[in-house]
Motif scaffolding. Sequence first.
Motif, PDB file in Angstrom:
ATOM      1  N   MET A   1       0.827  -1.206   0.000  1.00 21.30           N
ATOM      2  CA  MET A   1       0.000   0.000   0.000  1.00 21.30           C
ATOM      3  C   MET A   1       0.863   1.259   0.000  1.00 21.30           C
ATOM      4  SD  MET A   1      -2.949  -1.198   2.707  1.00 21.30           S
ATOM      5  CE  MET A   1      -3.468   0.477   3.070  1.00 21.30           C
TER       6      MET A   1
ATOM      7  N   MET B   1      -1.888  -0.977  -4.968  1.00 19.86           N
ATOM      8  CA  MET B   1      -3.136  -1.274  -4.271  1.00 19.86           C
ATOM      9  C   MET B   1      -3.773  -2.588  -4.720  1.00 19.86           C
ATOM     10  SD  MET B   1      -3.507   0.995  -1.987  1.00 19.86           S
ATOM     11  CE  MET B   1      -2.821   2.600  -1.556  1.00 19.86           C
TER      12      MET B   1
ATOM     13  N   ALA C   1      -1.814  -5.294  -3.117  1.00 18.73           N
ATOM     14  CA  ALA C   1      -2.067  -5.238  -1.671  1.00 18.73           C
ATOM     15  C   ALA C   1      -3.411  -5.867  -1.343  1.00 18.73           C
ATOM     16  CB  ALA C   1      -2.031  -3.794  -1.188  1.00 18.73           C
ATOM     17  N   GLU C   2      -4.400  -5.598  -2.169  1.00 16.65           N
ATOM     18  CA  GLU C   2      -5.723  -6.181  -1.945  1.00 16.65           C
ATOM     19  C   GLU C   2      -5.658  -7.707  -1.909  1.00 16.65           C
ATOM     20  OE1 GLU C   2      -9.960  -6.900  -4.263  1.00 16.65           O
ATOM     21  OE2 GLU C   2      -8.594  -5.356  -5.019  1.00 16.65           O
TER      22      GLU C   2
ATOM     23  N   ASN D   1      -7.266  -2.101   6.528  1.00 14.39           N
ATOM     24  CA  ASN D   1      -6.310  -1.909   5.427  1.00 14.39           C
ATOM     25  C   ASN D   1      -6.877  -2.403   4.110  1.00 14.39           C
ATOM     26  OD1 ASN D   1      -4.510  -0.758   7.171  1.00 14.39           O
ATOM     27  ND2 ASN D   1      -2.851  -2.204   6.790  1.00 14.39           N
TER      28      ASN D   1
ATOM     29  N   SER E   1      -7.342  -0.150   0.739  1.00 14.57           N
ATOM     30  CA  SER E   1      -6.803  -0.515  -0.580  1.00 14.57           C
ATOM     31  C   SER E   1      -7.910  -0.536  -1.627  1.00 14.57           C
ATOM     32  CB  SER E   1      -6.092  -1.870  -0.522  1.00 14.57           C
ATOM     33  OG  SER E   1      -7.014  -2.931  -0.383  1.00 14.57           O
TER      34      SER E   1
END
Length: 726
Positions: A197, A202, A205-206, A225, A229
């Motif tokens: 992130m 993103m 990260a997801e 979090n 994201s």
Amino acid sequence: MQNENQSIPIGTPTHPEVLYQLGLKTFSSKNFEQAANYFNQAIQADSKQPHYWLALGLVSQAQGKFDEAAGYFCKALELNPNFARAYYQLGTLYQIKGSLHEAAANFSLALKFLPDFPQAWNNLGSVLNLQGKIDEATVAFCEAVRLKPDYVLAYNNLGSAYQSQARICEAESCYRKSIELQPDNIYAHFGLGHALMVQWKMEEAEKVLRRALFLDPGNIPVLNNLAYSLKEQSKHVEAASVYQHALSLKPNGLKAFIGAHLMLPAIYSNAIELFAVRKRYTEGLKTLRGNTENFLEIESKELLSGLNWTNFYLAYQGQDDKSMQVEYAHFVADILRVAAPDLMQPLKQDPTVSQRRLRIGFLSSFMRDCTVGSYFKSWVTSLDRGMFEIYCYHIGHIQDQVTQEFAHASDCYKHLAGDVEHVGRQIKKDQLDILIYPEVGMDQGAFVLAAMRLAPIQCAAWGHPVTTGHANMDYFFSSALMEPENAQAHYSEQLILLEGIGTCYLKPVLPSPAKRSDFSLPEERVLYLCPQSLYKIHPDNDRLMLEILARNKNAVLVFFQATDMSITRAFMKRLGNVFDESRMEKSGQIKMLPRMAHENYLRVNMLCDVMLDTLHWSGGNTTLDALACGLPVVTMPGEFMRGRQSYGMLKCMGLNELIAHDDKDYVEIATRLGTDSAWHQQVVQHINTSSDVIFAVETPLRQMEQFFAAALNARPLSSPSDNNCN
């Protein structure tokens, strides 16, 4: 636990080593009472063996009897002063009790007698980290993984330390190694998700955070979090659902509550959606304020973590945000008065200030090669060192060569990591006279710190040109050229107007020329560059751009991709809808370039014909780059400073013919620049001969120095002269 006067049951082995081994076996089975019984019997048979006392201490520690355990570990050390494991266990007890100095001392003694002790290195690193000694902690964690290459916990700790040092790629590598060793390690997935992130990856990260959520479905930090994201990928429906799930698990969770009620998109599909979102935000802010008392029951550290939020996208709606900024700032202050009350107390000016150099601090997340770093670097590098002692506090994750320039120009440079409470206390200890925040609102941590009282005088600036709303922010630096006549009404702080563009900005050195084909740009078309971040491009810009294309069939609009492709896709979808609604034929009028290094970005400016400035939020660095390249900029000043930066620069250069009075005028100027080659060349020549008036001008710096001295000596502050272009 058996006392000395208790008898040993018939049939029990009496050899102390056998009893000891039986104790270890039952201890590993968590049968602590029986384990203690065996260890006591071993000690009765032979009380001179330090490892028997150590084992008995481990049982007491496992039972939560820490004082008793400490006594047994000390007895082991009486018998063997070189017993590394006993020092280690004693250090662990001190660590549990929060006695960090004693813990570090015992871990160090353990390593003195047993240097190849990975667990001791890891625990020493943890203690050093808690003491704020991040560099030393990193060394300790590195040694732990060197000695034990499959040490998952140490890899996670090392990853966290690297993140604190803004060594994000190294942090990512550590978390990935941890996951490789232990695929179901929740902490490693959470850390990796956060590292991605920070790098604005993103989408990746997801995926990592969804895996973490699979491993621990009720983990609220992971949920928060993940929602963030999703929000940054413009997946607002999914993000809202995740925030609501977090709230269902913990109804007074501050971070989820803020996210659920104040979430803003980066790109709006049209103006109707923008106003609907603004209405929802306004209602959400009222709900947040109405629930303030419910949040105050939360533990302080969680409260501070929950405030890790910024209303960054609000200012891009093009409206007056002062009342909402003040309302949210009051909410943050209410929380801080409970979570960190000492950091909200008023500070008195040092009575000895007239006898020494003034201590001026600068706090930013962007002391690096970026818009803020380029724009405000001279405030640090060019102030009079005979008058001022400069402190720089970099709280961002990325460091580069520009960061080094800030560091070298400072009397004291600190890269401060960790939670805002820790950072705030570090700054307050330096007893500054004045603290300056160049860009409050772009970074979550800086916004919370700006609410605190860390210096007697605190100032914000227009790195993010909107009022902070904070009661503890005294002044707001801005440019006299760029502010409207009623500017003070837009700020909760006292406005200080600096002459010219407000900073000493060095003219970029132009790179060698390139060809349009190098960037896949069409050779025979008129290129209208709009280089702003896509979230800056308000829906009101769309109709003007469409009209320019309609007036000049040979025109092409050139944009740059967003950091996250979801934003690019959302923007392109909006433009596509505008084309469809106008029934304009699509024939290559839109060119979306990838993100690129600054040298190539300047080359693109040199290859284009016109820069289209954006409404409501104009160019700053982008306009300066364009003018340095001789690229004409068409602008129309807005109601607020953030929509008037290009206007100020062009006015300073005497290029009023590029400043539009209304939408029609904007389209006319842009069209003429693209079709009247003689006038275009005349404008380019004017830019090339007059641009020096906005570059490398030191007047604003000297005025800033006068302000510092006047503010600390309580003298009346002089207003800028009428000539704002010196």
